[in-house]
Motif scaffolding. Structure first.
Motif, PDB file in Angstrom:
ATOM      1  N   GLU A  18      48.242  28.858  38.441  1.00 15.58           N
ATOM      2  CA  GLU A  18      47.758  29.547  39.631  1.00 15.58           C
ATOM      3  C   GLU A  18      48.733  30.611  40.125  1.00 15.58           C
ATOM      4  O   GLU A  18      48.322  31.652  40.647  1.00 15.58           O
ATOM      5  CB  GLU A  18      47.472  28.537  40.749  1.00 15.58           C
ATOM      6  N   ASP A  19      50.040  30.385  39.943  1.00 16.32           N
ATOM      7  CA  ASP A  19      51.002  31.375  40.442  1.00 16.32           C
ATOM      8  C   ASP A  19      50.990  32.643  39.593  1.00 16.32           C
ATOM      9  O   ASP A  19      51.157  33.749  40.113  1.00 16.32           O
ATOM     10  CB  ASP A  19      52.410  30.784  40.545  1.00 16.32           C
ATOM     11  N   THR A  20      50.780  32.500  38.277  1.00 17.67           N
ATOM     12  CA  THR A  20      50.669  33.683  37.425  1.00 17.67           C
ATOM     13  C   THR A  20      49.427  34.487  37.788  1.00 17.67           C
ATOM     14  O   THR A  20      49.474  35.713  37.918  1.00 17.67           O
ATOM     15  CB  THR A  20      50.614  33.280  35.941  1.00 17.67           C
ATOM     16  N   ALA A  21      48.297  33.799  37.950  1.00 22.11           N
ATOM     17  CA  ALA A  21      47.054  34.485  38.316  1.00 22.11           C
ATOM     18  C   ALA A  21      47.202  35.197  39.658  1.00 22.11           C
ATOM     19  O   ALA A  21      46.787  36.359  39.812  1.00 22.11           O
ATOM     20  CB  ALA A  21      45.908  33.480  38.363  1.00 22.11           C
ATOM     21  N   PHE A  22      47.790  34.518  40.627  1.00 17.74           N
ATOM     22  CA  PHE A  22      47.983  35.105  41.947  1.00 17.74           C
ATOM     23  C   PHE A  22      48.923  36.302  41.881  1.00 17.74           C
ATOM     24  O   PHE A  22      48.647  37.362  42.457  1.00 17.74           O
ATOM     25  CB  PHE A  22      48.534  34.044  42.903  1.00 17.74           C
ATOM     26  N   SER A  23      50.041  36.154  41.174  1.00 21.17           N
ATOM     27  CA  SER A  23      51.033  37.231  41.090  1.00 21.17           C
ATOM     28  C   SER A  23      50.439  38.487  40.475  1.00 21.17           C
ATOM     29  O   SER A  23      50.684  39.606  40.947  1.00 21.17           O
ATOM     30  CB  SER A  23      52.230  36.776  40.248  1.00 21.17           C
ATOM     31  N   ARG A  24      49.664  38.313  39.408  1.00 17.47           N
ATOM     32  CA  ARG A  24      49.104  39.478  38.727  1.00 17.47           C
ATOM     33  C   ARG A  24      48.080  40.195  39.595  1.00 17.47           C
ATOM     34  O   ARG A  24      48.037  41.425  39.640  1.00 17.47           O
ATOM     35  CB  ARG A  24      48.484  39.036  37.400  1.00 17.47           C
ATOM     36  N   GLU A  25      47.239  39.426  40.275  1.00 13.18           N
ATOM     37  CA  GLU A  25      46.245  40.051  41.146  1.00 13.18           C
ATOM     38  C   GLU A  25      46.924  40.744  42.331  1.00 13.18           C
ATOM     39  O   GLU A  25      46.539  41.851  42.723  1.00 13.18           O
ATOM     40  CB  GLU A  25      45.258  39.000  41.641  1.00 13.18           C
ATOM     41  N   LEU A  26      47.944  40.096  42.892  1.00 15.13           N
ATOM     42  CA  LEU A  26      48.658  40.691  44.024  1.00 15.13           C
ATOM     43  C   LEU A  26      49.349  41.985  43.607  1.00 15.13           C
ATOM     44  O   LEU A  26      49.267  43.002  44.303  1.00 15.13           O
ATOM     45  CB  LEU A  26      49.683  39.692  44.569  1.00 15.13           C
ATOM     46  N   ALA A  27      50.049  41.951  42.445  1.00 15.15           N
ATOM     47  CA  ALA A  27      50.785  43.131  41.990  1.00 15.15           C
ATOM     48  C   ALA A  27      49.861  44.261  41.557  1.00 15.15           C
ATOM     49  O   ALA A  27      50.285  45.416  41.468  1.00 15.15           O
ATOM     50  CB  ALA A  27      51.712  42.749  40.843  1.00 15.15           C
ATOM     51  N   ARG A  28      48.604  43.943  41.293  1.00 14.32           N
ATOM     52  CA  ARG A  28      47.637  44.978  40.958  1.00 14.32           C
ATOM     53  C   ARG A  28      47.318  45.842  42.168  1.00 14.32           C
ATOM     54  O   ARG A  28      46.964  47.011  42.046  1.00 14.32           O
ATOM     55  CB  ARG A  28      46.360  44.323  40.433  1.00 14.32           C
TER      56      ARG A  28
END
Length: 221
Positions: free
Chosen positions: A165-175
């Motif tokens: 979940e943290d990888t998914a969240f980080s990537r969407e946030l950094a997008r």
């Protein structure tokens, strides 16, 4: 409104939680902040320990670590959310250091250096987080050490309840928003997964979780 809300998911974490909460309680700051512990229906004294350290305790509604983090965010009142795991202790200046860093650099979220005491495998894992994650095009902000502005968190929908979940969240946030790593702020987290699985096993574990997440997100035809 507190400046920062520390969100700590915990299920049967009586052995680790006191150190984590003591490190948060003992922050050297004049800013208002709060602690929210999300209790995952623990069978031990997790909830009682949390209350002893002045934390607000909320019950986890849905299974999964992503759901626990998001439940804590929903219950928190701070302008900034600091996600810290129950086996992670933060340095005394963590709050002020992270807040200054994100504001000075115009970031919506950040993580920082971590230390994993113990075996060489743990040191290697910490080195991967400290030196590889920040250099990615969309930096991964580990769930055990993630400092994010509330409105940015809400804008991307928060932590999804999916594997990694943290990888998914980080990537969407950094997008959508600038994110980064504080090079000096420090947290210390337990190496228990690395000690149990080994470095290779731990990396394979996360790669498998990420593959499952991407598979589940793939459009169905």
């Amino acid at each position: 409104m507190p400046a920062v809300s520390f969100v700590v998911p915990a299920k049967d974490e009586a052995a680790y939680l006191p150190d984590a909460l003591a490190s948060i309680r003992d922050q050297r700051t004049d800013r208002e902040y709060e602690i929210v512990v999300v209790d995952g229906d623990s069978d031990d004294d997790t909830a009682a320990i949390a209350r002893r350290y002045g934390a607000a305790v909320v019950d986890q509604r849905d299974p999964g670590i992503g759901a626990a983090r998001h439940r804590g965010a929903q219950a928190a009142d701070g302008e900034w959310l600091a996600f810290v795991d129950a086996d992670t202790a933060v340095d005394p200046d963590y709050l002020d250091a992270m807040l200054a860093f994100v504001r000075e650099n115009g970031l919506a979220a950040a993580s920082s250096r971590c230390r994993m005491p113990g075996c060489l495998r743990a040191t290697a894992m910490a080195a991967t987080i400290n030196h590889v994650f920040p250099r990615l095009g969309r930096p991964i902000l580990p769930g055990f050490n993630c400092f994010v502005r509330r409105n940015a968190y809400a804008d991307v929908g928060g932590f999804p309840n999916v594997p990694n979940e943290d990888t998914a969240f980080s990537r969407e946030l950094a997008r959508r928003y600038p994110t980064g790593y504080h090079p000096e702020a420090l947290v210390e987290t337990s190496p228990r997964r690395v000690e149990r699985l080994g470095l290779t096993g731990t990396l394979v574990h996360y790669l498998r979780l990420d593959w499952r997440r991407l598979r589940d997100e793939s459009p169905r035809t």
